[in-house]
Scaffold this active site. Structure first.
Site, mmCIF file in Angstrom:
data_model
loop_
_atom_site.group_PDB
_atom_site.id
_atom_site.type_symbol
_atom_site.label_atom_id
_atom_site.label_comp_id
_atom_site.label_asym_id
_atom_site.label_seq_id
_atom_site.Cartn_x
_atom_site.Cartn_y
_atom_site.Cartn_z
ATOM 1 N N ARG A 144 -3.412 4.496 -3.281
ATOM 2 C CA ARG A 144 -2.692 4.926 -4.477
ATOM 3 C C ARG A 144 -1.612 3.901 -4.818
ATOM 4 O O ARG A 144 -1.093 3.215 -3.930
ATOM 5 C CB ARG A 144 -2.053 6.296 -4.254
ATOM 6 N N LYS A 169 0.721 11.545 -0.239
ATOM 7 C CA LYS A 169 0.517 12.773 -0.993
ATOM 8 C C LYS A 169 0.131 13.911 -0.057
ATOM 9 O O LYS A 169 -0.653 13.710 0.873
ATOM 10 C CB LYS A 169 -0.585 12.548 -2.041
ATOM 11 N N HIS A 244 -4.580 3.239 -12.105
ATOM 12 C CA HIS A 244 -5.179 4.139 -11.116
ATOM 13 C C HIS A 244 -6.702 3.993 -11.065
ATOM 14 O O HIS A 244 -7.332 4.346 -10.058
ATOM 15 C CB HIS A 244 -4.801 5.586 -11.451
ATOM 16 N N ARG A 247 -8.438 2.396 -8.088
ATOM 17 C CA ARG A 247 -8.766 3.287 -6.963
ATOM 18 C C ARG A 247 -10.130 3.938 -7.202
ATOM 19 O O ARG A 247 -10.963 4.024 -6.299
ATOM 20 C CB ARG A 247 -7.668 4.334 -6.812
ATOM 21 N N HIS A 278 -7.581 12.082 0.589
ATOM 22 C CA HIS A 278 -7.824 13.310 -0.169
ATOM 23 C C HIS A 278 -7.553 14.516 0.718
ATOM 24 O O HIS A 278 -7.986 14.552 1.877
ATOM 25 C CB HIS A 278 -9.274 13.364 -0.664
ATOM 26 N N TYR A 287 -16.764 12.407 -7.749
ATOM 27 C CA TYR A 287 -17.340 11.145 -8.214
ATOM 28 C C TYR A 287 -18.851 11.238 -8.378
ATOM 29 O O TYR A 287 -19.424 10.574 -9.238
ATOM 30 C CB TYR A 287 -16.993 10.010 -7.241
#
Length: 311
Positions: A144, A169, A244, A247, A278, A287
């Protein structure tokens, strides 16, 4: 200080202590408290929550954005109801709510190369070196933006080729293993940085021309100018290229490589989820349905599996 504001600040402190960042949600909740105080309201009501959610400061009309603003109040109201039973919790269906992710711009290798060349022309030389390294790390690790900006020198072990992403995160930490070519590029940047900025004012690995840490919020402006200078434009029907999206591009390239090498993609997905930081594998599975080429490959793989199972 009003009782509502005290309750909101206590609530935010409690959730942050549990590992939630609440950067934008915290600002939004305090904005709602400002809205209530301006109307001398002492309790959360559905009417107030909906009125605030549907009148954002910039006058946006995106109903998905409205529903997300309302969700911030709903979650707080559920907490507040245990302290004040008179609190109204806005119904879940009061505003249309559906999750919508922006279709990413998937950078082609030549677009990434163009961005790197354009960054290399920035002045002064330290800025060029920092931006080339910043973009390169995004492209080859899938980290990130905020994670790279927060990297300290102590987090970068070039002897073992490992980056430590600490307290990212959702409060997670993880290790990122580097390819030897990436280690070489980081060593080169390290020498340039120490020569051009011998007295940096931050322990950050990447430094600005002022010797300070890169600001994750401000880098977007420079990136937009790099995209324009590199001649990269949005594809028909897609969002403008974003920082972003580097990524996203890393993730999609990794999945495509796995499909093309014939491996078990489903078994590898949890590994990719861990690599990306994640909190839920669903974020990685997205995805497979968001990128047409991946969706086609997944369907083909399923069809092959079904054919092998047929009598």
């Amino acid at each position: 200080m009003s009782a509502l504001r005290t309750a909101a600040e206590d609530y935010l402190a409690m959730r942050r202590a549990l590992g939630f960042k609440l950067t934008s949600q915290g600002r939004q909740l305090l904005s709602f408290v400002d809205y209530c105080e301006a109307r001398h309201a002492e309790r959360v009501t559905t009417e107030l929550a909906v009125a605030w959610a549907t009148h954002p400061p910039r006058g946006g009309t995106d109903q998905v954005y409205w529903s997300r603003r309302l969700m911030v109040v709903r979650i707080f109201a559920r907490h507040l109801e245990t302290l004040d039973p008179a609190t109204e919790i806005p119904p879940a269906d009061v505003l249309a709510h559906h999750y919508r992710r922006v279709t990413p711009h998937l950078y082609a290798p030549e677009e990434i190369a163009a961005l790197m060349r354009t960054a290399g022309r920035l002045a002064p030389p330290l800025r060029a070196a920092t931006w080339q390294t910043f973009l390169g790390l995004l492209a080859v690790t899938g980290m990130r933006v905020s994670e790279i900006c927060r990297l300290d020198r102590a987090d970068v072990d070039l002897d073992t080729g490992v980056l430590t992403v600490a307290d990212s995160k959702f409060g997670k930490s993880r290790l990122v293993f580097l390819h030897p070519s990436t280690v070489a590029a980081l060593r080169y940047y390290q020498r340039c940085r120490d020569r051009l900025c011998p007295a940096a004012r931050t322990p950050s690995f990447l430094v600005s021309t002022r010797g300070t840490r890169l600001d994750a919020g401000n880098v977007q402006h420079t990136f937009a100018s790099l995209v324009a200078a590199a001649g990269i434009s949005a594809r028909p029907g897609q969002h403008r290229p974003r920082l972003h999206d580097l990524r996203h591009s890393f993730t999609v390239r990794t999945l495509l490589d796995w499909y093309h090498d014939g491996g078990d993609v489903q078994a590898r997905l949890p590994l990719l989820s861990t690599w990306l930081g994640h909190v839920d594998p669903k974020s990685t599975y997205w995805y497979l349905q968001a990128v047409p080429e991946l969706l086609t490959l997944a369907a083909d793989r399923l069809e092959q599996h079904t054919d092998r199972q047929s009598p």
